[in-house]
Design an enzyme around this catalytic site. Structure first.
Site, PDB file in Angstrom:
ATOM      1  N   ASP A  21       0.840  -1.198   0.000  1.00 11.33           N
ATOM      2  CA  ASP A  21       0.000   0.000   0.000  1.00 11.33           C
ATOM      3  C   ASP A  21       0.880   1.255   0.000  1.00 11.33           C
ATOM      4  O   ASP A  21       1.999   1.218   0.509  1.00 11.33           O
ATOM      5  CB  ASP A  21      -0.907  -0.039   1.247  1.00 11.33           C
ATOM      6  CG  ASP A  21      -2.073   0.924   1.142  1.00 11.33           C
ATOM      7  OD1 ASP A  21      -2.273   1.532   0.070  1.00 11.33           O
ATOM      8  OD2 ASP A  21      -2.795   1.079   2.150  1.00 11.33           O
ATOM      9  N   HIS A  38       2.742   3.332  -8.983  1.00  9.20           N
ATOM     10  CA  HIS A  38       2.502   1.908  -9.283  1.00  9.20           C
ATOM     11  C   HIS A  38       3.679   1.324 -10.070  1.00  9.20           C
ATOM     12  O   HIS A  38       4.071   0.184  -9.845  1.00  9.20           O
ATOM     13  CB  HIS A  38       1.208   1.735 -10.082  1.00  9.20           C
ATOM     14  CG  HIS A  38      -0.024   2.089  -9.299  1.00  9.20           C
ATOM     15  ND1 HIS A  38      -0.213   1.686  -7.995  1.00  9.20           N
ATOM     16  CD2 HIS A  38      -1.128   2.807  -9.621  1.00  9.20           C
ATOM     17  CE1 HIS A  38      -1.389   2.149  -7.559  1.00  9.20           C
ATOM     18  NE2 HIS A  38      -1.956   2.836  -8.525  1.00  9.20           N
ATOM     19  N   LEU A 132      11.774 -19.925  -4.432  1.00  8.41           N
ATOM     20  CA  LEU A 132      10.690 -19.129  -3.855  1.00  8.41           C
ATOM     21  C   LEU A 132       9.348 -19.482  -4.493  1.00  8.41           C
ATOM     22  O   LEU A 132       9.232 -19.541  -5.720  1.00  8.41           O
ATOM     23  CB  LEU A 132      10.985 -17.633  -4.070  1.00  8.41           C
ATOM     24  CG  LEU A 132       9.949 -16.685  -3.450  1.00  8.41           C
ATOM     25  CD1 LEU A 132      10.081 -16.648  -1.926  1.00  8.41           C
ATOM     26  CD2 LEU A 132      10.079 -15.273  -4.026  1.00  8.41           C
TER      27      LEU A 132
END
Ligand code: FPP
Length: 238
Positions: A21, A38, A132
């Site tokens: 956020d 973004h 991962l």
């Protein structure tokens, strides 16, 4: 898992979920349009994947776009979808080199055919990777996920009350087969869950940092792990 990182003995969470956020506020601080935030937010994801793996984290689940985010201005939604497409195309090579397995959670209905093709290709190509385990939540909402799970269960004929168990329900969620997050991080100072992994975070430790997502880095992740290491997880016991 206990590990010594930079000379410090730490308890490393196996699964970390992050609510990314603050992109808009970061852009405003830099006198740029929200979409610039973004772009920067997307650009750091690659490094965070590397840092997470290097620290010993096995699963990383990032909240990229919620079922509610369609309410944002059309140009912002278009930019975000463009970024997801770019990301899914351009990072595949790197994910293959780094042995990263990518999976997308969320409702596929409502995504463009282009993004659906990206998802199908990246998930298929990386399916055998054992490094991962990287999840992106895209068009994701926890209530929506639970309703879809219940609908699939019913469609599969699981309608008898005594058949319905937490294990069966979990196996119908988008996160089927993955361990629940040990640690949930939210950036930008907001202290909300925003419809993220509500079932899966039942016993997760929560960590809130004022750092805005585009400024997130290894040090912030390490601070979160330090805080996590000090927590006494009892899972309802004593
Ligand atoms: C929240 O910031 C962020 C989002 C809704 C989008 C998250 C997307 C990215 C970080 C980019 C793409 C990620 C990948 C995996 C390619 P906000 O816009 O709500 O910020 P604000 O609260 O400051 O306005």
């Amino acid at each position: 898992m206990e590990r010594t990182i930079d000379g410090e003995l730490l308890n490393i969470p196996q699964h970390v979920a992050i609510i990314m956020d603050g992109n808009g506020r970061w852009a405003r601080q830099h006198h740029r349009p929200r979409t610039f935030g973004h772009k920067k937010g997307a650009a750091i994801v690659e490094q965070i994947c590397d840092d997470a793996w290097e620290l010993g984290i096995k699963y990383l689940t990032l909240y990229a776009f919620s079922t509610e985010n369609w309410k944002r201005p059309a140009d912002e939604v278009t930019t975000l979808m463009g970024l997801f497409h770019q990301y899914l195309v351009s990072y595949l090579d790197r994910m293959m080199k780094q042995n990263i397995r990518i999976r997308i959670i969320g409702d596929r209905r409502g995504l463009s055919q282009q993004i659906l093709d990206d998802i199908e290709r990246d998930e298929r190509e990386s399916a055998g990777n054992t490094g991962l385990q990287f999840n992106i939540a895209l068009n994701y909402g926890s209530r929506d996920e639970m309703i879809r799970a219940m609908q699939k269960m019913a469609a599969d004929g699981h309608t008898k009350p005594e058949e319905i168990t937490p294990e069966l329900f979990s196996s119908y969620l988008d996160t089927a087969g993955m361990p629940d997050p040990d640690l949930l991080i939210r950036t930008s100072g907001e202290q909300r869950i925003s419809n993220y992994l509500l079932w899966q975070i039942a016993y997760s430790e929560l960590y809130f940092t004022p750092v805005l997502w585009p400024d997130f880095n290894r040090d912030v992740l390490l601070d979160a792990i330090r805080a996590y290491s000090k927590r006494d997880r009892r899972f309802g016991g004593v």
